[in-house]
Design a protein around this motif. Structure first.
Motif, PDB file in Angstrom:
ATOM      1  N   THR A  21     -13.251 -69.859 -65.741  1.00  0.00           N
ATOM      2  CA  THR A  21     -12.357 -70.612 -64.857  1.00  0.00           C
ATOM      3  C   THR A  21     -13.152 -71.388 -63.817  1.00  0.00           C
ATOM      4  O   THR A  21     -12.877 -72.563 -63.541  1.00  0.00           O
ATOM      5  N   PHE A  24     -14.895 -74.323 -65.484  1.00  0.00           N
ATOM      6  CA  PHE A  24     -13.969 -75.422 -65.761  1.00  0.00           C
ATOM      7  C   PHE A  24     -13.714 -76.244 -64.500  1.00  0.00           C
ATOM      8  O   PHE A  24     -13.673 -77.481 -64.537  1.00  0.00           O
ATOM      9  N   GLU A  25     -13.530 -75.547 -63.365  1.00  0.00           N
ATOM     10  CA  GLU A  25     -13.271 -76.250 -62.106  1.00  0.00           C
ATOM     11  C   GLU A  25     -14.480 -77.096 -61.695  1.00  0.00           C
ATOM     12  O   GLU A  25     -14.323 -78.230 -61.207  1.00  0.00           O
ATOM     13  N   ARG A  28     -14.727 -80.238 -63.816  1.00  0.00           N
ATOM     14  CA  ARG A  28     -13.799 -81.272 -63.336  1.00  0.00           C
ATOM     15  C   ARG A  28     -14.323 -81.933 -62.062  1.00  0.00           C
ATOM     16  O   ARG A  28     -14.290 -83.155 -61.918  1.00  0.00           O
ATOM     17  N   LEU A  79      -9.728 -71.787 -74.781  1.00  0.00           N
ATOM     18  CA  LEU A  79      -9.395 -71.876 -73.354  1.00  0.00           C
ATOM     19  C   LEU A  79      -9.886 -73.202 -72.777  1.00  0.00           C
ATOM     20  O   LEU A  79      -9.184 -73.854 -72.004  1.00  0.00           O
ATOM     21  N   ASP A  82      -7.713 -76.059 -74.225  1.00  0.00           N
ATOM     22  CA  ASP A  82      -6.384 -76.058 -73.609  1.00  0.00           C
ATOM     23  C   ASP A  82      -6.418 -76.538 -72.162  1.00  0.00           C
ATOM     24  O   ASP A  82      -5.417 -77.043 -71.644  1.00  0.00           O
ATOM     25  N   SER A  83      -7.584 -76.365 -71.511  1.00  0.00           N
ATOM     26  CA  SER A  83      -7.745 -76.803 -70.120  1.00  0.00           C
ATOM     27  C   SER A  83      -8.220 -78.249 -70.018  1.00  0.00           C
ATOM     28  O   SER A  83      -8.432 -78.760 -68.912  1.00  0.00           O
TER      29      SER A  83
END
Length: 279
Positions: A21, A24-25, A28, A79, A82-83
């Motif tokens: 998680t 991913f952040e 971005r 995951l 999907d993100s």
């Protein structure tokens, strides 16, 4: 320099979800390429039982470990998909530290997990300790539990005017101009520094350096002599609801840290938020 190439160590542990998680952040935030490595360690046979274990058995154990890693990695890849995150991930066989060490030469940031002694699937033990010295880029150690926010909005910068804290500041610079809040928790330089260094106006110079990069900060300090540095850092992080702590790692010799205890070692175990480290 921006974080355009982020490397993440993957395993079967429950804490890996937090790591993903966070990755991913960050991908971005920095429009970064994300590379995941799931490393299946070499199966080491103790010499005293080597004769009793066949090559076929070792091969079978290794193949099953690789198959399990590929199944887990497929879930992680889903995951990411999907993100909306592009992640290039691989299962690699070999020794964990040397493989990660080589990949850090071509990465801007390495994401590692916090150790989970109660999770048999956790493979993070000792990685941060080794790769801070052997790796070629800064590390971020992500807690294995708790709900985490995207790191970098409310940043706690620890500062003791050491070479290590200056290195951590420079490595973390991509975060700081983007941050909504930067709190500097400072302490006096270490007793090992020269008298000239101890007479230097460190806090003022750090403030000027940050302002030259357009970074406004709030200064704090460890005011209670009875509280440990680790507790002061964790307390300040809680007070400001920090989502990341920046720290120079292992200002003392590592052997001294192990024998006497140390802030780096303690925070690797206890930090409630992602811990950005450089040595």
């Amino acid at each position: 320099m921006e974080f355009k190439n982020i490397l993440i160590h993957l395993d079967h542990s429950s804490g890996c979800q937090n790591r993903l998680t966070t990755a991913f952040e960050l991908a971005r935030k920095f429009d970064a390429k994300l590379t995941g490595l799931f490393i299946v360690p070499d199966y080491v046979v103790p010499s005293y039982v080597e004769a009793q274990i066949s090559v076929d058995l070792i091969t079978d154990v290794t193949e099953k470990a690789v198959a399990r890693a590929r199944d887990t990695l497929a879930g992680y890849q889903k995951l990411a998909d999907d993100s909306g995150i592009s992640m290039e991930a691989h299962v690699v066989e070999g020794q964990v530290i040397p493989i990660l060490r080589e990949h850090t030469k071509y990465s801007d940031l390495l994401l590692l997990g916090q150790d989970q002694p109660d999770d048999p699937d956790n493979s993070s033990y000792g990685l941060a300790d080794a790769l801070l010295f052997e790796g070629a880029c800064a590390c971020m150690v992500v807690p294995h539990s708790g709900k985490l926010e995207a790191p970098g909005k409310r940043v706690l910068l620890t500062w003791n005017a050491s070479r290590e804290s200056a290195r951590a500041l420079r490595e973390a610079m991509p975060f700081l101009p983007r941050a909504e809040t930067v709190v500097v928790l400072s302490s006096e330089p270490d007793d090992g520094d020269s008298q000239t260094a101890r007479g230097h106006p460190h806090a003022q110079e750090l403030d000027k350096l940050l302002k030259s990069h357009g970074i406004e900060s709030v200064s704090s300090g460890i005011s209670d002599p009875d509280i440990s540095t680790t507790d002061a850092i964790i307390g300040q992080a809680a007070d400001m609801n920090a989502d990341m702590i920046i720290m120079g790692a292992y200002g003392h010799a590592r052997l001294r840290e192990i024998i006497l205890g140390g802030v780096t070692r303690d925070l690797l175990k206890q930090s409630p938020v992602p811990l950005f480290l450089a040595h």
